[in-house]
Every structure is written in C-alpha cells, then in structure tokens.
Design a protein around this motif. Structure first.
Motif, short mmCIF file in Angstrom:
data_model
loop_
_atom_site.label_atom_id
_atom_site.label_comp_id
_atom_site.label_asym_id
_atom_site.label_seq_id
_atom_site.Cartn_x
_atom_site.Cartn_y
_atom_site.Cartn_z
N GLU A 277 30.61 42.03 42.03
CA GLU A 277 29.70 40.89 41.96
C GLU A 277 29.94 39.93 43.12
N THR B 226 41.27 36.11 35.61
CA THR B 226 39.95 35.47 35.53
C THR B 226 39.66 34.78 36.86
N LYS C 148 33.16 36.87 36.77
CA LYS C 148 34.05 36.12 35.87
C LYS C 148 35.51 36.55 36.03
N PHE C 149 35.72 37.73 36.60
CA PHE C 149 37.07 38.28 36.72
C PHE C 149 37.28 38.90 38.10
N ARG D 86 39.31 42.16 39.67
CA ARG D 86 39.99 43.41 39.33
C ARG D 86 40.67 43.92 40.60
N ASN E 263 27.52 35.92 38.48
CA ASN E 263 27.91 36.86 37.41
C ASN E 263 29.41 37.11 37.38
N THR F 221 34.10 41.12 38.83
CA THR F 221 33.42 41.77 37.71
C THR F 221 32.95 40.75 36.68
N ALA F 222 31.97 41.18 35.88
CA ALA F 222 31.50 40.35 34.76
C ALA F 222 32.35 40.63 33.53
N GLU F 223 32.90 41.86 33.45
CA GLU F 223 33.70 42.27 32.30
C GLU F 223 35.19 42.14 32.60
N ARG F 224 35.97 41.89 31.56
CA ARG F 224 37.42 41.79 31.73
C ARG F 224 37.99 43.17 32.09
N PRO F 225 38.72 43.27 33.19
CA PRO F 225 39.29 44.56 33.57
C PRO F 225 40.41 44.95 32.59
#
Ligand SMILES: Nc1nc2c(c(=O)[nH]1)N[C@H]1C(S)=C(S)[C@@H](COP(=O)(O)O)O[C@H]1N2
Ligand SMILES: [Mo]
Length: 320
Positions: free
Chosen positions: A110, A199, A166-167, A169, A164, A249-253
């Motif tokens: 992102e 984060t 949030k994290f 990785r 987008n 990333t948008a999702e937590r790795p």
C-alpha cells in the motif's frame, strides 16, 4: 510437533549460562579483554564494504546511554540468534557466507509507487546516526549495542504509504543455498522467509531504527547486515535481520514465530517482567558478557516513549 520444535529453540538458561562460564574462563586465563575487543571490532570485510565511508555516524544523545555498559563487540558479534544459519548461537562464521552486495530492498504494498532500491542508494537517501539501545531477547538475556541507522520514519517517508496502509511487514532474504537453516528437511520445515510486522503508528514513533551498522562500522553479517530492524522495547525476535522487503499492508502481518508457536510468540511482544512466557519467567535477564542477572523493565525501560502507543489496546495480548 510445533511445541517440540519450539522446545528445541528457546531454552534460556542453558543457552546463556555456558556463555557466562566461557566469559569467566577467559578472564581467569588472564587474557587482555581490551585486545580481544580490538581484534573482534575490526573484521577484514569492513574495509571492502562500499558503505564504510558512512561510519562513524554522529551519536544522537537524545536516546541516552542505556544506563548500562555497552556490551563488548566480541560477545554481540559471536552470540547470535539467526536461524537462517542454524539454531545454535555460534553462526557468525556461517553468516559470513551471505553475499551482502549487490543487495536490493523492495518497498511495496500500500504505497504510492512500489520500488526496488540498491542498498547503497537507499543509504544515500537517509541520515545515519548512532543510538545506544538495550536489547532484551525473549530467552531472558540482554545486551547494549551502539547501533547506527536511521529512524523507521524516514523509510515511511521514502515509501509514501497510501491511506490503506496500517502495518509494515518486514521480510528477510530466502537463500537456502547460502543459509543452511533454510534448507530444512521434509518434516521439519520452518515457514521461511523470516517475517515480522509492526503497526504504522509504531513505525512513526521515534524509537524504531533501521539498523545499518554497529560499533561505528557497517553491521557484521552475524548481526543482520546489510539492513535490520531494531525495536528496543520489544522482545528481540521482532528485530528482524537481513531485510530484503518492506511491505505496507492493510492486514496485520503474521510473523515467523507466530506461525510456528502462536501461543508463545504474538504480534505485539512488548517486554514486560510481570507477564511470564508460558515456559519461563521474564522477571530478570542475564547480561551478555558479564553474566550478571538484572531485573527486566516494563517496555525494556522505554515506556515513556512508547506506552502511549498502546492506549485503547488493553484487550490485546500486548506482552507476548
Ligand atoms: N532474520 C532473522 N532475524 C532475527 C532472528 C532470526 O533468527 N532471523 N532472530 C531474532 C532474535 S530471537 C534476536 S534476540 C535478535 C538477535 O540479534 P543479534 O544477533 O544482533 O543479537 O535477532 C532477531 N532477528
Ligand atoms: Mo531473541
């Protein structure tokens, strides 16, 4: 089966105590530790490192002196967790075989525009500084290292994440031909490559450092050359080495150790002496080099800088 593998991994006392004995024996033998330190601090490879002209970088005194003696390089460069090169702490010689030039780092996910940077071009875009940080391994040993690097914030600026993101990785190289630990057998394969995550809010804090050097020189391979992360308030496994990729990333790795043992190694992994590991206490830590046992501090003593990041997250497993 998972648990068996983890058992083989982190046995804090038995791993650290022999080091203590080893150290004392050296002292008993009357070896001049100063001479040893000099020899260990000057690896031949450093001369050929194209980034060696960037060292020493100015010390940023705002981050203090760790309040404890700096651990001598002879210990920190030869007692390492780096599973890519094996599960013992004595991987320094094996790690020397990692070719650290040419080396590229991919920034993707992102972000406005994904990019692939030659490591020395990345170094030209950032401002290196030295910071002395405490490091607390989840196995209950600790060290103090003068790292050289640049704030993770600077990497975020280069990456230009979208709304987008949030994290972050982070991913280590995957080179089974040079890293014997990545050549696991059929029934025992680890989820390579090593992955870690934080984060975006943590990344924007002042403390997290992208590390390029230690002791006023480019990083030795054993400590994660040419680029690693250092998060001094988290257990050491979060401070991922040998980086080749940073993805927003948008999702937590899901991290390497979280995949292997989710009940023992979580996403947050903030240091807390009052929250025991399922198999051992985290109340104290053994100092690498001296062998002294000292109390462990909440957030490894960095609460003033980072505690605010976790307001409103009290229902999360912040300390494993
Ligand atoms: N890629 C990778 N990074 C890693 C590890 C690893 O096995 N592989 N071990 C972690 C652990 S458990 C610790 S304590 C620190 C050790 O860093 P050091 O070798 O510089 O002391 O690296 C962390 N980063
Ligand atoms: Mo660790």
């Amino acid at each position: 089966m998972l648990i068996r593998r983890i058992h083989g991994w982190e046995i804090p006392e038995s791993r650290v105590t022999p080091e203590h004995i080893f150290v004392n024996r050296r002292q008993l033998m009357g070896l001049a530790t100063g001479a040893i330190a000099l020899a260990a601090a000057g690896p031949a490879r450093a001369a050929a490192d194209p980034s060696s002209g960037l060292y020493p970088a100015p010390r940023n005194a705002a981050f203090g002196d760790a309040g404890r003696p700096v651990t001598e390089a002879q210990y920190t460069t030869t007692f390492n967790n780096y599973y890519e090169f094996g599960s013992s702490k004595r991987i320094a010689a094996a790690a020397e075989k990692l070719p650290i030039r040419p080396w590229e780092v991919v920034i993707d996910g992102e972000v406005e525009k994904p990019m692939r940077l030659a490591i020395d071009d990345l170094f030209k875009q950032v401002k290196l500084e030295e910071r002395i940080y405490r490091h607390r391994c989840v196995e209950a040993w600790s060290m103090v290292v003068p790292w050289t690097g640049f704030p993770v914030k600077q990497l975020v600026d280069i990456a230009k994440p979208t709304s987008n993101a949030k994290f972050l990785r982070f991913e280590t190289f995957n080179m089974p031909d040079v890293a014997p630990g990545q050549k696991d057998g059929l029934f025992t394969s680890y989820p390579w490559p090593y992955v870690e995550g934080i984060t975006l809010a943590e990344a924007m804090n002042d403390l997290p450092l992208m590390v390029t050097g230690a002791y006023g020189k480019p990083l030795p391979n054993s400590m994660g050359a040419p680029l690693r992360l250092h998060l001094p308030w988290k257990y050491g496994f979060k401070s991922i080495k040998g980086l080749v990729r940073v993805s927003f990333t948008a999702e937590r790795p899901v991290s390497f150790w979280e995949t292997l043992g989710p009940t023992e190694y979580g996403f947050w992994a903030n240091v807390n002496p009052d929250v025991a590991h399922p198999r051992w206490s985290q109340e104290t830590e053994q100092v690498l080099g001296s062998g002294e046992r000292i109390p462990t501090l909440l957030y490894n003593g960095y609460g003033e800088q980072v505690a605010g990041l976790y307001k409103g997250l009290e229902t999360e497993k912040l300390f494993m």
